[in-house]
Design a protein around this motif. Structure first.
Motif, mmCIF file in Angstrom:
data_model
loop_
_atom_site.group_PDB
_atom_site.id
_atom_site.type_symbol
_atom_site.label_atom_id
_atom_site.label_comp_id
_atom_site.label_asym_id
_atom_site.label_seq_id
_atom_site.Cartn_x
_atom_site.Cartn_y
_atom_site.Cartn_z
ATOM 1 N N CYS A 5 0.833 -1.215 0.000
ATOM 2 C CA CYS A 5 0.000 0.000 0.000
ATOM 3 C C CYS A 5 0.860 1.254 0.000
ATOM 4 C CB CYS A 5 -0.923 0.000 1.222
ATOM 5 S SG CYS A 5 -2.200 -1.265 1.200
ATOM 6 N N LEU A 6 1.957 1.188 0.762
ATOM 7 C CA LEU A 6 2.868 2.343 0.817
ATOM 8 C C LEU A 6 3.475 2.611 -0.549
ATOM 9 C CD1 LEU A 6 3.983 4.296 2.998
ATOM 10 C CD2 LEU A 6 5.988 2.802 3.154
ATOM 11 N N LEU A 7 3.712 1.527 -1.293
ATOM 12 C CA LEU A 7 4.259 1.650 -2.646
ATOM 13 C C LEU A 7 3.352 2.507 -3.520
ATOM 14 C CD1 LEU A 7 6.574 0.504 -4.460
ATOM 15 C CD2 LEU A 7 5.005 -1.352 -5.041
ATOM 16 N N SER A 8 2.050 2.305 -3.422
ATOM 17 C CA SER A 8 1.124 3.079 -4.261
ATOM 18 C C SER A 8 1.087 4.545 -3.822
ATOM 19 C CB SER A 8 -0.270 2.454 -4.194
ATOM 20 O OG SER A 8 -0.835 2.590 -2.899
ATOM 21 N N ILE A 9 1.177 4.798 -2.510
ATOM 22 C CA ILE A 9 1.208 6.189 -2.028
ATOM 23 C C ILE A 9 2.458 6.893 -2.542
ATOM 24 C CG2 ILE A 9 1.388 7.654 0.021
ATOM 25 C CD1 ILE A 9 -0.274 5.613 1.542
ATOM 26 N N ALA A 10 3.592 6.215 -2.392
ATOM 27 C CA ALA A 10 4.857 6.816 -2.832
ATOM 28 C C ALA A 10 4.842 7.079 -4.330
ATOM 29 C CB ALA A 10 6.018 5.901 -2.463
ATOM 30 N N THR A 34 -0.804 13.486 0.311
ATOM 31 C CA THR A 34 0.074 12.362 0.639
ATOM 32 C C THR A 34 0.070 12.109 2.140
ATOM 33 O OG1 THR A 34 1.510 12.806 -1.259
ATOM 34 C CG2 THR A 34 2.448 11.521 0.542
ATOM 35 N N ALA A 35 0.193 13.184 2.917
ATOM 36 C CA ALA A 35 0.187 13.045 4.373
ATOM 37 C C ALA A 35 -1.139 12.472 4.866
ATOM 38 C CB ALA A 35 0.449 14.406 5.024
ATOM 39 N N ALA A 36 -2.238 12.883 4.248
ATOM 40 C CA ALA A 36 -3.550 12.358 4.634
ATOM 41 C C ALA A 36 -3.654 10.878 4.288
ATOM 42 C CB ALA A 36 -4.650 13.155 3.937
ATOM 43 N N GLU A 37 -3.137 10.480 3.108
ATOM 44 C CA GLU A 37 -3.172 9.071 2.731
ATOM 45 C C GLU A 37 -2.336 8.233 3.693
ATOM 46 O OE1 GLU A 37 -2.141 8.467 -1.332
ATOM 47 O OE2 GLU A 37 -3.635 9.866 -2.102
ATOM 48 N N LEU A 38 -1.181 8.752 4.099
ATOM 49 C CA LEU A 38 -0.346 8.017 5.052
ATOM 50 C C LEU A 38 -1.066 7.853 6.391
ATOM 51 C CD1 LEU A 38 3.068 9.725 4.214
ATOM 52 C CD2 LEU A 38 2.519 7.299 3.887
ATOM 53 N N GLN A 53 12.757 10.820 4.221
ATOM 54 C CA GLN A 53 12.361 9.570 4.865
ATOM 55 C C GLN A 53 12.095 8.460 3.854
ATOM 56 O OE1 GLN A 53 9.040 10.472 7.396
ATOM 57 N NE2 GLN A 53 10.312 11.467 8.953
ATOM 58 N N LEU A 54 11.581 8.824 2.702
ATOM 59 C CA LEU A 54 11.220 7.830 1.696
ATOM 60 C C LEU A 54 12.430 7.056 1.199
ATOM 61 C CD1 LEU A 54 9.046 6.602 -0.150
ATOM 62 C CD2 LEU A 54 9.418 8.515 -1.734
ATOM 63 N N HIS A 55 13.589 7.663 1.185
ATOM 64 C CA HIS A 55 14.763 7.035 0.599
ATOM 65 C C HIS A 55 15.039 5.675 1.229
ATOM 66 C CE1 HIS A 55 19.350 6.943 -0.116
ATOM 67 N NE2 HIS A 55 18.733 6.483 -1.185
ATOM 68 N N ARG A 56 15.183 5.625 2.546
ATOM 69 C CA ARG A 56 15.464 4.350 3.221
ATOM 70 C C ARG A 56 14.368 3.950 4.194
ATOM 71 N NH1 ARG A 56 20.846 6.599 3.058
ATOM 72 N NH2 ARG A 56 22.175 5.325 1.702
ATOM 73 N N LEU A 57 13.256 4.683 4.196
ATOM 74 C CA LEU A 57 12.145 4.446 5.122
ATOM 75 C C LEU A 57 12.656 4.384 6.555
ATOM 76 C CD1 LEU A 57 9.801 1.981 3.188
ATOM 77 C CD2 LEU A 57 9.537 4.437 3.542
ATOM 78 N N ARG A 58 13.427 5.418 6.891
ATOM 79 C CA ARG A 58 13.928 5.557 8.259
ATOM 80 C C ARG A 58 13.378 6.838 8.867
ATOM 81 N NH1 ARG A 58 20.332 4.102 7.215
ATOM 82 N NH2 ARG A 58 20.016 1.881 6.701
ATOM 83 N N ARG A 59 13.174 6.788 10.152
ATOM 84 C CA ARG A 59 12.625 7.940 10.868
ATOM 85 C C ARG A 59 13.749 8.944 11.106
ATOM 86 N NH1 ARG A 59 11.934 9.426 16.332
ATOM 87 N NH2 ARG A 59 10.043 10.653 16.701
#
Length: 1000
Positions: free
Chosen positions: A150-155, A168-172, A425-431
């Protein structure tokens, strides 16, 4: 595959052109078997070149192809990528922006098909769509896989620009809601007895509650539990706690598919020390008795998202009234401020400048400012109660609580900062909320945001610009003193306490808060229209004063102007209604002594700062100035009155020029600081020179009119010399001149000479007489024979002297000669006389060149003030004005006879002409021009700040900081300013050593 050198070079160049940073590695990947059939396909290369990181995208595509089960699957993927643009853009966009999602696709090679569907409902999915996407997850590992899908489709929608950042923030947030529900369902399935015993509501807080989540963020929650049916309350709460804990572990624990995100329940009552789950009554009792201000601020974003939604709605309905009563608490605004200060203070020093979220000018500044205004005004205005930052900001603007311009800037800055945070954050999905330092990371981020020309520089510039906007606007709103008054509406409590007010003023940079508060009280007290308008303006003005090096002086000067003009209707109307006037006034009053001193002598000149009929801050032409001055002289009864009027015009126009210079140097909220420093130098030099010429013309007319009527016995002209003739006067410059006369027909030379000398003496006396207006000093020391020679000569006398006795330095000085006032024909005659001297047909003889160099060297050793640091002396130091001007003037003396462009009195024009003629290289000319402009700016800054002329940087810290602010250096960067000056001057001196003392 081996390629011919020519072909390889061609492919290498194409890859570079498409944005690849490692074309050699890209060639190898394109030569891999999986891409053999499309390696030269322009569609593929163009699509890769459109991604944030073409190298990363290509690498991810090769891995995905290799991960397919067989040749048929690989061909299906490849055919779809080449033929279907929506999939191509989505898939390659994700691969070029996210290493982590590329890794997910490599582990789950069929998940790319989630990007194929391009139906309208896919453009804006909500909780329901995401719940369907997670429905097949039967265990925590499967939930992670489905979540990433699901995250793939948002990104994909995000990086392709299909949706903007708030969507995007609302979808997340919606995906987080669906995930919490799925996790809770798994927990309940594992413990059906616990589920049957209790009602459990999950309340989202923070960004998830506000419907504005990041890609990787803690999901803040609060749990509310109640017994189901007749169950025992204690047992029900223990069951609810087990379910809540299990749900948190499902989301947070690391498995072979990684984790989803941590679920953080620390915003609950008593934080980590309190029970994980409480009943609604327990929550209510805590908030009524024990909660701190920040806890009510956190409740702004509370939203039921999972579990028993009816119980969740009961929770928010019960607590909502308490949120909007928080502003009535004692020290409410101070508590919120202190909370923000603690957040900033806890940032590690090494991270402050890179902190996108918590640092000064970061996301939290916007959020805190918006939340503060919501809590203050939301009690009475329900439209402000949104938990989403941008929606709340929009509502604040609609209600008039925030200005439209401020809203637009904050909205733009917040969207940019959130977009940057998402991409990081999207690059490595790290906080993380830190802007990276690695250039490759910055390049990828810049390209992902559409900055393609120079991604690293453009990204850094945009980030700093938006952070500066947020910092300034946040402080203006956050420290607005009126907020305390609005928040403390209890009877008899309409003002800040003395201590709170003092702390507020210190925070804004006031060195003497007690005096500043006295000025505020004098300005804002009472029920008059003046006081009411000033109460509205002062919060904004205080922010602008705080942006200067001397806020105290700004506030004191504003009080003085207000005392002088406060009863004048147009003054209050100007500040209230004309957007630029109040800010321009604040900049001018806090930038130094000169401009306020000029204004205090005639406060009505404040009208120039507006947008209306005062003429604005654009300097007037010499012709219009001269017309006004001569008209004033004609109306005067005598020479004293005439010259007084001329000096009054000069004072007003000096103020106009100084104000334009200050506003251009500082910039305003609607107009950034002037990037071309040379343009500001030319503005000041031209305006002050034109004004001086007009003043001399008016004074000459007044003196002649009183002593001789309409006609002087001799024709008379004034020749500007030095910086005056070069249109380069500064605020504190004397007027260097020569006086020329020619007896009229029938008038004896003695009578003509006496008349001319009387005119000069009277002009000098009247222009230097004590007055409220600044004096204009006339310096005629560049005349033949210097101080020993006659003040005035006839044209014939000048001709005889220059023919027989002219020294090299006198020819040199004549390079800047230009008629400025008086008889125009006589002025032209003087120019014809001196042109062969200053532009000698054969150039300069070598002995003359040596003499000029000797004079320059002697001046450097003898004229520099004792104790002055030569490296910081803007006029006589190495690389200063003298160095550049003598170098340019030597070029003029040697080459102007055959290079017409060099026949100018202006330094920068002559330098440009020398460059165009090939006499100076492009690089050397740029170095000399930069040094000359900077040195001139330093001298102008010193005069503006100290109110008296100076050629070196001030030693008083606050004055030095004010010079720095004028030159574009922020607080604490005076050392950087001095280093930059030394560096610029040192480079210029190197050019001077080569051109002036060496070749030429």
């Amino acid at each position: 595959m081996t390629s011919a050198p020519g072909r390889r070079s061609s492919i290498f160049t194409r890859l570079l052109r498409h944005g690849f940073t490692d074309p050699s590695a890209a060639e190898r990947l394109l030569d891999s078997p999986g891409l053999a059939t499309v390696r030269n396909d322009p569609v593929l290369l163009d699509a890769l070149g459109g991604t944030a990181d073409p190298d990363l995208a290509l690498h991810g595509l090769v891995r995905l192809l290799e991960a397919q089960d067989g040749a048929t699957d690989r061909q299906e993927l490849l055919d779809t990528v080449i033929a279907a643009k929506p999939l191509r853009d989505r898939l390659l966009g994700v691969l070029g922006a996210s290493e982590a999602l590329a890794e997910h696709l490599a582990r789950h090679p069929r998940d790319w098909q989630a990007l194929v569907t391009y139906e309208p409902r896919d453009l804006h999915p909500g909780v329901e769509e995401f719940e369907r996407g997670l429905a097949d997850a039967a265990d925590p590992v499967a939930l992670r896989v489905s979540y990433r899908r699901c995250l793939l489709s948002i990104a994909a929608r995000d990086v392709c620009g299909t949706v903007e950042v708030s969507q995007t923030a609302a979808e997340l947030a919606d995906l987080a809601t669906a995930t919490l529900r799925a996790a809770l369902a798994l927990a309940e399935a594992d413990a059906p007895e616990d589920a049957a015993m209790c009602r459990l509501a999950v309340i989202a807080m923070g960004k998830c509650g506000g419907h504005e989540l990041n890609y990787v963020s803690d999901v803040d929650v609060i749990f509310v539990g109640e017994a189901a049916g007749d169950a025992d309350e204690d047992k029900a709460l223990r069951a609810a706690t087990r379910l809540a804990s299990h749900m948190m572990r499902i989301c947070s624990e690391t498995t072979v598919e990684g984790s989803i995100w941590p679920v953080d329940a620390n915003l609950r009552p008593e934080g980590r020390n309190g029970p994980l789950v409480r009943t609604l009554a327990s929550h209510l009792a805590y908030y009524q008795r024990w909660a701190k201000t920040w806890e009510f601020q956190a409740l702004l974003k509370a939203r039921p998202v999972a579990g028993d939604l009816a119980l969740g709605e009961e929770y928010t309905a019960a607590l909502r009234p308490l949120v909007w009563q928080a502003a009535e608490r004692e020290n409410f605004v101070a508590d919120v401020q202190e909370m923000r200060r603690r957040v900033v203070a806890n940032i590690p020093a090494a991270e402050v400048d890179r902190q996108l979220k918590l640092g000064p000018g970061g996301l939290r500044d916007v959020e805190f400012a918006v939340q503060l205004l919501q809590l203050v005004h939301g009690r009475a205005d329900a439209s402000l109660r949104s938990g989403t930052t941008l929606d709340a900001l929009k509502a604040l603007a609609a209600g008039g609580y925030v200005g439209r311009a401020d809203t637009a800037q904050l909205d733009e800055a917040y969207r940019f900062l959130r977009s940057l945070e998402h991409r990081i954050q999207l690059h490595r999905l790290r906080r993380t909320h830190l802007v990276p330092e690695d250039e490759a990371d910055l390049r990828r981020l810049g390209r992902s945001l559409g900055l393609r020309t120079d991604p690293v520089a453009e990204l850094t510039r945009e980030w700093r610009r938006h952070a500066t906007v947020v910092r300034r606007l946040h402080e203006k709103l956050f420290y607005r003193p009126l907020l305390d008054a609005v928040a403390a509406l209890a009877p008899g409590e309409a003002r800040l306490s003395a201590e709170a007010a003092r702390e507020r003023m210190v925070a804004l940079g006031y060195a003497d808060p007690a005096a500043a508060l006295r000025h505020l009280e004098a300005l804002a007290s009472g029920v008059t229209r003046k006081a009411a308008i000033q109460r509205t303006l002062l919060p904004v003005l205080l922010g602008w004063f705080a942006d200067s090096a001397d806020p105290d002086a700004g506030l004191l000067n504003f009080r003085k102007v207000s005392d002088a003009l406060g009863k004048t209707p147009w003054y209050l109307r100007l500040l209230r209604d004309e957007g630029a006037a109040a800010e321009n006034l604040a900049r001018v009053l806090s930038a130094g002594r000169l401009a306020p001193d000029l204004l205090m002598r005639a406060p009505e000149a404040v009208a120039l700062l507006g947008d209306g009929d005062g003429g604005g801050l654009t300097p007037r032409s010499r012709a219009s100035l001269e017309q006004e001055v001569l008209a004033a002289v004609r109306r005067a009864d005598n020479a004293v009155q005439g010259v007084t009027a001329a000096r009054g015009v000069r004072r007003r126009e000096l103020f106009r020029t100084a104000a334009a210079d200050i506003v251009g140097s500082y910039g305003t909220e609607s107009q950034p600081a002037e990037a071309d420093q040379g343009a500001l130098v030319d503005l000041v030099g031209g305006a002050v020179s034109d004004l001086t010429a007009a003043t001399l013309a008016g004074t000459l007319r007044a003196v002649v009119r009183e002593g001789w009527g309409d006609t002087l016995p001799t024709r008379f002209t004034v020749i500007g010399m030095g910086r005056f003739g070069g249109h380069e006067l500064g605020y504190g410059s004397d007027a260097d001149v020569l006086f020329v006369h020619e007896p009229r027909e029938g008038v004896s030379e003695r009578e003509a000479s006496d008349a001319a000398n009387k005119v000069v003496a009277e002009m000098r006396r009247l222009l230097q007489a004590p007055s409220a207006d600044p004096p204009l000093l006339i310096d005629a020391d560049l005349r033949p024979e210097g101080k020993s020679g006659p003040l005035v000569r006839t044209l014939g006398s000048y001709e005889a002297y220059y023919r027989r006795w002219a020294l090299v330095w006198e020819r040199h000085a004549l390079l800047r000669a230009e008629p400025v006032a008086g008889d125009e024909e006589l002025g032209r005659g003087f120019m014809e006389l001196i042109d062969p001297l200053r532009y000698p047909p054969g150039g300069l003889a070598e002995d003359a060149v040596r003499e000029i160099r000797r004079l320059k060297a002697r001046m450097e050793s003898e004229r520099l003030p004792r104790g002055a640091d030569p490296k910081l002396h803007a006029k006589l130091g190495p690389g200063g004005l003298s160095d550049v001007e003598w170098t340019v003037q030597l070029l003029q003396l040697r080459h102007a006879a055959h290079v017409p462009g060099l026949r100018t009195t202006r330094t920068r024009e002559a330098l440009a002409a020398a460059r165009e003629a090939g006499l100076v290289s492009e690089e050397d000319a740029e170095i000399l021009d930069e040094a000359w402009v900077l040195a001139t700016r330093v001298r102008n800054a010193v005069m503006l700040v100290r109110g008296r002329a100076g050629d070196t940087f001030p030693t008083v810290p606050r004055e030095l900081a004010a010079v720095g602010r004028y030159l574009g250096y922020g607080p604490g960067h005076a050392g950087d300013m001095l280093d930059a000056y030394r560096r610029t001057a040192r480079r210029a001196r190197g050019v001077v050593e080569e051109l002036f003392y060496g070749g030429l």
